[in-house]
Design an enzyme around this catalytic site. Structure first.
Site, mmCIF file in Angstrom:
data_model
loop_
_atom_site.group_PDB
_atom_site.id
_atom_site.type_symbol
_atom_site.label_atom_id
_atom_site.label_comp_id
_atom_site.label_asym_id
_atom_site.label_seq_id
_atom_site.Cartn_x
_atom_site.Cartn_y
_atom_site.Cartn_z
ATOM 1 N N LYS A 119 -10.862 -1.845 6.681
ATOM 2 C CA LYS A 119 -9.529 -1.386 7.368
ATOM 3 C C LYS A 119 -10.046 -0.996 8.787
ATOM 4 O O LYS A 119 -10.856 -0.062 9.094
ATOM 5 C CB LYS A 119 -8.870 -0.168 6.652
ATOM 6 C CG LYS A 119 -7.759 0.376 7.573
ATOM 7 C CD LYS A 119 -7.023 1.590 6.617
ATOM 8 C CE LYS A 119 -5.953 2.089 7.525
ATOM 9 N NZ LYS A 119 -4.895 3.019 6.553
ATOM 10 N N ARG A 175 0.741 10.464 1.031
ATOM 11 C CA ARG A 175 1.101 11.120 1.820
ATOM 12 C C ARG A 175 2.108 12.393 1.577
ATOM 13 O O ARG A 175 2.598 13.127 2.105
ATOM 14 C CB ARG A 175 1.302 10.870 3.175
ATOM 15 C CG ARG A 175 0.298 9.826 3.734
ATOM 16 C CD ARG A 175 0.758 9.103 4.908
ATOM 17 N NE ARG A 175 -0.011 8.087 5.488
ATOM 18 C CZ ARG A 175 0.020 7.219 6.650
ATOM 19 N NH1 ARG A 175 1.172 7.674 7.329
ATOM 20 N NH2 ARG A 175 -0.850 6.553 6.907
ATOM 21 N N GLU A 187 0.845 -0.995 -0.049
ATOM 22 C CA GLU A 187 -0.203 -0.028 -0.048
ATOM 23 C C GLU A 187 0.775 1.180 -0.067
ATOM 24 O O GLU A 187 1.511 1.595 1.074
ATOM 25 C CB GLU A 187 -1.077 0.093 1.349
ATOM 26 C CG GLU A 187 -1.910 1.296 1.347
ATOM 27 C CD GLU A 187 -2.510 1.264 2.709
ATOM 28 O OE1 GLU A 187 -2.659 2.655 3.048
ATOM 29 O OE2 GLU A 187 -2.694 0.234 3.376
#
Length: 211
Positions: free
Chosen positions: A130, A46, A42
């Site tokens: 998640k 960011r 993943e």
């Protein structure tokens, strides 16, 4: 055959959560993870290089299932899939964001921290989620408590999960995998210590190692 969220959660007991500052690190890192037996990663949105990093891995390391994490705005879902992301992960699950993620027709792991949020996702037919931030939100004991009222939901806890407590999460029947950054420490990534990253991965989190 298309990959489902259930499929991707079964690929590895740990999904590496990666933050990259240099897109040039993406391909060698993906190859290092593969060499260590981890075929999924993943890449979080960011940093400014995240989309470029996803595109490079998709093009140059086709055996790596690369997804985009930290999807926080609806338009990021389209941007990530256009770059080559093969699944999408978000830290939360507001309705507009979930709708945008589902519209991209790739597996999604929207983030939840409460039973109410999980119930809202079930209305969309989403059963793989998640759990974030796993540690501050209640940890393994909280997830264990959710198993009774939410028997059809499978979680990937992330946030506060590490080498020391991952096994506690993975022992739960409603946890298929965990997400964490300890397989890709920034010091190793920035230093280009790809063999060391492979060694961190190799064999440690296989199904057999958890038996």
């Amino acid at each position: 055959m298309s990959t489902t969220a259930t499929d991707l959660m079964a690929l590895s007991r740990v999904i590496p959560v990666v933050v990259l500052d240099d897109a040039d690190d993406a391909v060698p890192l993906a190859r290092a993870l593969l060499a260590g037996g981890v075929p999924i990663m993943e890449l979080t949105l960011r940093t400014p290089v995240a989309l470029e990093a996803i595109a490079r891995v998709t093009e140059q390391v086709p055996d790596m299932l690369v997804g985009a994490g930290t999807i926080t705005r609806p338009e990021q879902a389209t941007m990530a899939v256009t770059a080559g992301a093969r699944f999408l992960v978000s830290p939360g699950s507001p309705e507009p964001l979930v709708t945008a993620m589902l519209a991209e027709r790739v597996p999604v792991l929207p983030g939840v921290a409460t039973a109410t949020e999980a119930l809202a996702l079930l209305r969309h037919g989403i059963t793989e989620m998640k759990f974030f931030p796993a540690g501050p939100a209640g940890g393994p004991s909280y997830l264990e408590a959710l198993a009774g009222p939410l028997p059809g939901v499978t979680f990937c806890p992330t946030g506060g999960v590490n080498h020391g407590n991952a096994a506690d999460y993975l022992a739960l029947p409603n946890v298929a995998c965990v997400g964490g950054s300890w397989l890709t420490p920034p010091t190793l990534v920035k230093g280009g210590y790809w063999d060391e990253i492979s060694r961190l991965c190799f064999g440690t989190w296989s199904e057999e190692a958890q038996d």
